[in-house]
Structures are given as C-alpha cells and as structure tokens.
Design a protein around this motif. Structure first.
Motif, mmCIF file in Angstrom:
data_model
loop_
_atom_site.group_PDB
_atom_site.id
_atom_site.type_symbol
_atom_site.label_atom_id
_atom_site.label_comp_id
_atom_site.label_asym_id
_atom_site.label_seq_id
_atom_site.Cartn_x
_atom_site.Cartn_y
_atom_site.Cartn_z
ATOM 1 N N TYR A 221 3.055 2.617 -13.946
ATOM 2 C CA TYR A 221 1.363 2.785 -14.107
ATOM 3 C C TYR A 221 1.112 4.178 -15.037
ATOM 4 C CZ TYR A 221 -2.079 5.278 -11.411
ATOM 5 O OH TYR A 221 -3.351 5.952 -10.978
ATOM 6 N N GLN A 222 2.051 4.884 -15.781
ATOM 7 C CA GLN A 222 1.834 5.847 -16.593
ATOM 8 C C GLN A 222 2.098 5.782 -17.685
ATOM 9 O OE1 GLN A 222 2.145 8.937 -15.532
ATOM 10 N NE2 GLN A 222 1.979 8.282 -13.815
ATOM 11 N N LYS A 223 2.445 4.586 -18.161
ATOM 12 C CA LYS A 223 2.206 3.923 -19.167
ATOM 13 C C LYS A 223 0.660 3.194 -19.552
ATOM 14 C CE LYS A 223 3.302 2.492 -23.441
ATOM 15 N NZ LYS A 223 4.029 3.373 -24.851
ATOM 16 N N MET A 224 0.422 2.751 -18.486
ATOM 17 C CA MET A 224 -1.114 2.410 -18.211
ATOM 18 C C MET A 224 -2.134 3.855 -18.697
ATOM 19 S SD MET A 224 -3.458 0.951 -14.997
ATOM 20 C CE MET A 224 -3.315 2.693 -14.881
ATOM 21 N N LEU B 270 0.798 -1.730 -0.046
ATOM 22 C CA LEU B 270 0.138 -0.176 0.043
ATOM 23 C C LEU B 270 0.800 1.319 -0.188
ATOM 24 C CD1 LEU B 270 -2.484 -0.859 2.594
ATOM 25 C CD2 LEU B 270 -2.868 -0.917 -0.194
ATOM 26 N N THR B 271 1.876 0.761 1.155
ATOM 27 C CA THR B 271 2.690 2.228 1.124
ATOM 28 C C THR B 271 3.924 3.019 -1.447
ATOM 29 O OG1 THR B 271 3.883 2.221 3.143
ATOM 30 C CG2 THR B 271 5.130 3.794 1.397
ATOM 31 N N GLN B 272 4.195 1.906 -1.345
ATOM 32 C CA GLN B 272 4.289 1.845 -3.010
ATOM 33 C C GLN B 272 3.158 2.295 -3.617
ATOM 34 O OE1 GLN B 272 3.884 0.223 -5.944
ATOM 35 N NE2 GLN B 272 5.196 1.317 -6.933
ATOM 36 N N ILE B 273 1.538 2.190 -3.166
ATOM 37 C CA ILE B 273 0.764 2.208 -3.970
ATOM 38 C C ILE B 273 0.676 3.872 -3.899
ATOM 39 C CG2 ILE B 273 -1.762 1.754 -4.730
ATOM 40 C CD1 ILE B 273 -1.214 -0.993 -4.080
ATOM 41 N N GLN B 274 0.425 4.408 -2.829
ATOM 42 C CA GLN B 274 0.396 5.479 -2.628
ATOM 43 C C GLN B 274 1.610 6.281 -3.100
ATOM 44 O OE1 GLN B 274 0.888 6.209 1.588
ATOM 45 N NE2 GLN B 274 -1.341 6.057 1.744
ATOM 46 N N GLN B 275 2.272 5.918 -3.699
ATOM 47 C CA GLN B 275 3.623 6.857 -4.310
ATOM 48 C C GLN B 275 2.472 6.979 -6.108
ATOM 49 O OE1 GLN B 275 7.302 4.210 -4.015
ATOM 50 N NE2 GLN B 275 7.291 5.491 -1.931
ATOM 51 N N LEU B 276 2.154 6.336 -6.588
ATOM 52 C CA LEU B 276 1.472 6.260 -8.403
ATOM 53 C C LEU B 276 0.967 7.677 -7.910
ATOM 54 C CD1 LEU B 276 1.158 2.509 -8.841
ATOM 55 C CD2 LEU B 276 3.147 4.053 -8.911
ATOM 56 N N PHE C 30 -3.138 3.245 5.278
ATOM 57 C CA PHE C 30 -2.566 3.131 3.849
ATOM 58 C C PHE C 30 -3.454 3.314 2.874
ATOM 59 C CE2 PHE C 30 0.615 1.851 7.090
ATOM 60 C CZ PHE C 30 1.604 2.403 7.367
ATOM 61 N N SER C 31 -5.408 3.408 2.878
ATOM 62 C CA SER C 31 -6.055 3.189 1.544
ATOM 63 C C SER C 31 -6.810 4.262 2.173
ATOM 64 C CB SER C 31 -6.583 1.845 1.726
ATOM 65 O OG SER C 31 -7.530 1.590 3.133
ATOM 66 N N HIS C 32 -7.702 4.296 1.086
ATOM 67 C CA HIS C 32 -7.948 5.578 1.113
ATOM 68 C C HIS C 32 -10.222 5.170 1.808
ATOM 69 C CE1 HIS C 32 -5.844 7.654 -1.703
ATOM 70 N NE2 HIS C 32 -6.247 8.487 -1.283
ATOM 71 N N ALA D 254 -2.302 -8.232 -3.278
ATOM 72 C CA ALA D 254 -1.589 -7.904 -1.459
ATOM 73 C C ALA D 254 -0.166 -8.068 -2.239
ATOM 74 C CB ALA D 254 -2.313 -9.074 -0.632
ATOM 75 N N ASP D 255 0.449 -8.924 -3.086
ATOM 76 C CA ASP D 255 2.009 -9.087 -2.702
ATOM 77 C C ASP D 255 1.861 -8.664 -3.904
ATOM 78 O OD1 ASP D 255 0.736 -10.798 -4.812
ATOM 79 O OD2 ASP D 255 2.163 -12.521 -3.972
ATOM 80 N N ASN D 256 1.314 -6.925 -5.098
ATOM 81 C CA ASN D 256 2.208 -6.910 -6.142
ATOM 82 C C ASN D 256 2.300 -5.939 -5.832
ATOM 83 O OD1 ASN D 256 -1.134 -8.004 -8.653
ATOM 84 N ND2 ASN D 256 1.148 -9.188 -8.121
ATOM 85 N N ARG D 257 3.610 -5.653 -7.098
ATOM 86 C CA ARG D 257 4.009 -4.003 -7.071
ATOM 87 C C ARG D 257 4.053 -3.464 -8.589
ATOM 88 N NH1 ARG D 257 9.679 -2.603 -7.771
ATOM 89 N NH2 ARG D 257 9.341 -4.820 -7.190
#
Length: 225
Positions: A90-93, A20-26, A49-51, A81-84
């Motif tokens: 993310y930007q390419k998507m 979730l910390t890594q996702i926040q950075q997106l 760590f989530s909305h 939950a174990d994806n990064r």
C-alpha cells in the motif's frame, strides 16, 4: 493523497470481515463496500467495518462504478472481497502515485497457497501481466479519480470488465505494475479444480480478446464463495 478503497461484494460473509479488518489497518481515506444484493450477513459485516455501504444491482463492474460514484478520494483502489494488501504494498502504491507521471496501475499477483501448481499459475499470471499487459482485477487496480471519471469507469459487462478496463487505462497514459503483491484466495482453484480453472480462465481471456460477447462467456464462470 486521499485513497478511496472500493470492495464489491455478493454473499461474501465467509471472508469479508477478515478482508475489511486488514484494509482498516492501511488507514485509507475511506473504505466503501458496494454490495450487489447479498442475502447473507455481508451487509451487516460491511456496516461494522467500512465507512460506507452502497447497495444496488449485481455485477462487479456496476458495483465498482457505484462505489466510485460515492468516493471522495484522489485515488481509487479496487480490491476484491478475498484480496489482501500488505502495508508495504500500500505504501509503495502511495509513493509511486505521488509522481504525476503515473495515472494508475496494479500489483503483482500472489495466490495464497503452498501448492506448487498454484505457484506456477501465479508465476505465469505475472508474466502475462508484465510482458503482455493483461492484468486481472484480483491484482488490485488503482487509478486517479479524474482519469477514472474521464474513462466513464468500468464498462458494464458481466465478465472480463477487468481486462477491458486495464486495456483502456493503458491508452490513457503510463501505468505501473508494482512488484509489491496483492494477495488473493485460492478458493476458486481449490473448489473447481486447478487444471479446469486455469484452462477455463485462459480460454475466456482468449475468446474475449477475439471479440466473443461477455454475456456468453459469463455462463462458464460460476460464482465461488
């Protein structure tokens, strides 16, 4: 484009904070955790760590649908939950989905391991996805919200909901398989054994394609944390 990232969880305290910390950075529009009845600290971590945290019955398909029901974004991105995801992926998507031609898609798989055997599994998985159209959920599915709703989301099955969803998604319109990567943990291969896990996954996919009931196939697929 507003992106709602949905993460299904069940007893994922060991990996969830990092994910979730890594996702926040997106910097997505929103991050929704959909929990299936965790008995560890998953929910307390998710609330920090989530909305939004959605709780309900277990089952990845059911949980992802519940999270999608709460989403307010234009694009839904489902991560395990174990994806990064790296910011570049993310930007390419985002860039890709600005083109109305595409209704959704997935990333190229990257299993985070230096073992040559797992690197080979990664290569074969991506060949399978690119040339045979069989993508798995740990590749990070993204789909326009209106398309997801028209499809009635994920089918409520205990296993292979990802294979079923991607197959149905391709029937709705053009999908894109990005060369950019979605990273996933090698924990299942390490804990269950590389040869066994690979053979079991292939067998489940084949039997599912032949029409075997998912309720039977799920007995061969244990939860790994």
């Amino acid at each position: 484009m507003k992106v709602s990232i949905i993460v299904p969880t069940l007893n994922e305290e060991l990996v969830l904070e990092g994910t979730l910390t890594q996702i926040q950075q997106l910097s997505p529009h929103e991050l929704i955790v959909s929990d299936g009845g965790s008995t560890d600290d998953t929910n307390s971590i998710a609330k920090k760590f989530s909305h939004r945290v959605v709780t309900g019955s277990s089952g990845r398909a059911t949980q992802m649908n519940a999270g999608a029901d709460e989403a307010t974004g234009d694009l839904l991105l489902f991560l395990h939950a174990d994806n990064r995801l790296e910011p570049e992926s993310y930007q390419k998507m985002l860039e890709c989905m600005e083109n109305p031609k595409w209704i959704g898609g997935a990333f190229t798989l990257c299993i985070d391991s230096d073992k040559w055997s797992i690197s080979l599994i990664t290569l074969l998985a991506n060949i399978r996805a690119r040339y045979f159209g069989l993508a798995y959920g740990d590749q990070g599915f993204f789909v326009r919200t209106e398309v997801f709703n028209n499809m009635n989301g994920f089918s409520p099955m205990p296993i292979c909901e990802d294979l079923d969803f991607y197959r149905r998604l391709k029937k709705e319109g053009p999908v894109v398989l990005l060369k950019e990567k979605a990273h996933t943990s090698p924990r299942r291969w390490i804990k269950e054994g590389i040869v066994f896990t690979t053979a079991r996954n292939i067998l489940i996919a084949i039997l599912f394609g032949l029409g075997f009931p998912p309720r039977i196939l799920t007995k061969w697929y244990l939860a790994i944390r």
